[in-house]
Design a protein around this motif. Sequence first.
Motif, PDB file in Angstrom:
ATOM      1  N   TYR A  61       0.834  -1.205   0.000  1.00  0.00           N
ATOM      2  CA  TYR A  61       0.000   0.000   0.000  1.00  0.00           C
ATOM      3  C   TYR A  61       0.871   1.260   0.000  1.00  0.00           C
ATOM      4  O   TYR A  61       0.626   2.193  -0.769  1.00  0.00           O
ATOM      5  CB  TYR A  61      -0.932  -0.007   1.217  1.00  0.00           C
ATOM      6  N   ARG A  62       1.902   1.270   0.859  1.00  0.00           N
ATOM      7  CA  ARG A  62       2.796   2.433   0.908  1.00  0.00           C
ATOM      8  C   ARG A  62       3.494   2.653  -0.438  1.00  0.00           C
ATOM      9  O   ARG A  62       3.655   3.789  -0.888  1.00  0.00           O
ATOM     10  CB  ARG A  62       3.833   2.254   2.010  1.00  0.00           C
ATOM     11  N   ARG A  63       3.943   1.558  -1.060  1.00  0.00           N
ATOM     12  CA  ARG A  63       4.599   1.681  -2.368  1.00  0.00           C
ATOM     13  C   ARG A  63       3.637   2.235  -3.413  1.00  0.00           C
ATOM     14  O   ARG A  63       4.021   3.039  -4.262  1.00  0.00           O
ATOM     15  CB  ARG A  63       5.138   0.326  -2.822  1.00  0.00           C
ATOM     16  N   MET A  64       2.384   1.797  -3.358  1.00  0.00           N
ATOM     17  CA  MET A  64       1.389   2.285  -4.300  1.00  0.00           C
ATOM     18  C   MET A  64       1.180   3.790  -4.116  1.00  0.00           C
ATOM     19  O   MET A  64       1.158   4.543  -5.084  1.00  0.00           O
ATOM     20  CB  MET A  64       0.060   1.551  -4.107  1.00  0.00           C
ATOM     21  N   ARG A  65       1.068   4.204  -2.866  1.00  0.00           N
ATOM     22  CA  ARG A  65       0.830   5.621  -2.587  1.00  0.00           C
ATOM     23  C   ARG A  65       2.033   6.486  -2.962  1.00  0.00           C
ATOM     24  O   ARG A  65       1.865   7.563  -3.518  1.00  0.00           O
ATOM     25  CB  ARG A  65       0.485   5.828  -1.109  1.00  0.00           C
ATOM     26  N   SER A  66       3.236   6.017  -2.675  1.00  0.00           N
ATOM     27  CA  SER A  66       4.419   6.840  -2.946  1.00  0.00           C
ATOM     28  C   SER A  66       4.790   6.858  -4.434  1.00  0.00           C
ATOM     29  O   SER A  66       5.218   7.878  -4.946  1.00  0.00           O
ATOM     30  CB  SER A  66       5.611   6.376  -2.109  1.00  0.00           C
ATOM     31  N   SER A  67       4.601   5.742  -5.116  1.00  0.00           N
ATOM     32  CA  SER A  67       4.985   5.678  -6.532  1.00  0.00           C
ATOM     33  C   SER A  67       3.847   6.066  -7.474  1.00  0.00           C
ATOM     34  O   SER A  67       4.083   6.310  -8.655  1.00  0.00           O
ATOM     35  CB  SER A  67       5.455   4.265  -6.887  1.00  0.00           C
ATOM     36  N   GLN A  68       2.621   6.075  -6.946  1.00  0.00           N
ATOM     37  CA  GLN A  68       1.441   6.333  -7.773  1.00  0.00           C
ATOM     38  C   GLN A  68       1.337   5.329  -8.915  1.00  0.00           C
ATOM     39  O   GLN A  68       0.858   5.645 -10.002  1.00  0.00           O
ATOM     40  CB  GLN A  68       1.451   7.769  -8.315  1.00  0.00           C
ATOM     41  N   GLU A  69       1.799   4.095  -8.655  1.00  0.00           N
ATOM     42  CA  GLU A  69       1.727   3.022  -9.641  1.00  0.00           C
ATOM     43  C   GLU A  69       0.986   1.841  -9.039  1.00  0.00           C
ATOM     44  O   GLU A  69       1.022   1.625  -7.830  1.00  0.00           O
ATOM     45  CB  GLU A  69       3.134   2.581 -10.057  1.00  0.00           C
ATOM     46  N   ASP A  70       0.331   1.082  -9.904  1.00  0.00           N
ATOM     47  CA  ASP A  70      -0.380  -0.113  -9.453  1.00  0.00           C
ATOM     48  C   ASP A  70       0.589  -1.096  -8.803  1.00  0.00           C
ATOM     49  O   ASP A  70       1.749  -1.206  -9.211  1.00  0.00           O
ATOM     50  CB  ASP A  70      -1.067  -0.807 -10.632  1.00  0.00           C
ATOM     51  N   GLN A  71       0.105  -1.803  -7.808  1.00  0.00           N
ATOM     52  CA  GLN A  71       0.872  -2.831  -7.119  1.00  0.00           C
ATOM     53  C   GLN A  71       0.014  -4.091  -7.085  1.00  0.00           C
ATOM     54  O   GLN A  71      -1.191  -4.041  -7.309  1.00  0.00           O
ATOM     55  CB  GLN A  71       1.200  -2.399  -5.686  1.00  0.00           C
ATOM     56  N   ASP A 101      -8.358   6.830   5.318  1.00  0.00           N
ATOM     57  CA  ASP A 101      -7.959   7.865   4.361  1.00  0.00           C
ATOM     58  C   ASP A 101      -9.131   8.733   3.930  1.00  0.00           C
ATOM     59  O   ASP A 101      -8.940   9.879   3.554  1.00  0.00           O
ATOM     60  CB  ASP A 101      -7.335   7.233   3.106  1.00  0.00           C
TER      61      ASP A 101
END
Length: 137
Positions: A61-71, A101
């Motif tokens: 989830y954090r990676r999705m939010r920071s990268s703005q890319e699908d995970q 959120d």
Amino acid sequence: LRRRYSRDQIYTSIGPSILVAVNPYKRIDGCYSPHLMRRHFAEEEFTALPPHIYQLTALVYRRMRSSQEDQSIVVSGESGAGKTETCKSAISLLTSVARADNTSTADSSQVCVQDRLVTANVICEMFGNACTVRNNN
């Protein structure tokens, strides 16, 4: 794995992106508690807490939010391995985070949709599962 399993530690991490889960075939008190969910989501240091599906889900989830890319999270295993419970736990964390959120904009229909997503997971999985000796789908 055997040593961890004997101590009811059913999750083992193999680096930050691979999690091995062994079905305990019993209920483990506190394993999926809201408190544990909050702890794993609040902790940003990956190794600070024992391995858990909440830990991996929070990381994704954090990676999705920071990268703005699908995970994605790939859950694989034999019939009866615990894939359904693992998916339900991941979805529970994600919907809990989505609710947090969107607290300022959430309405009852949004919460209802999130609850339906968690419930519908089992139905969706039935389309991809065959009836086996271990699992009478």
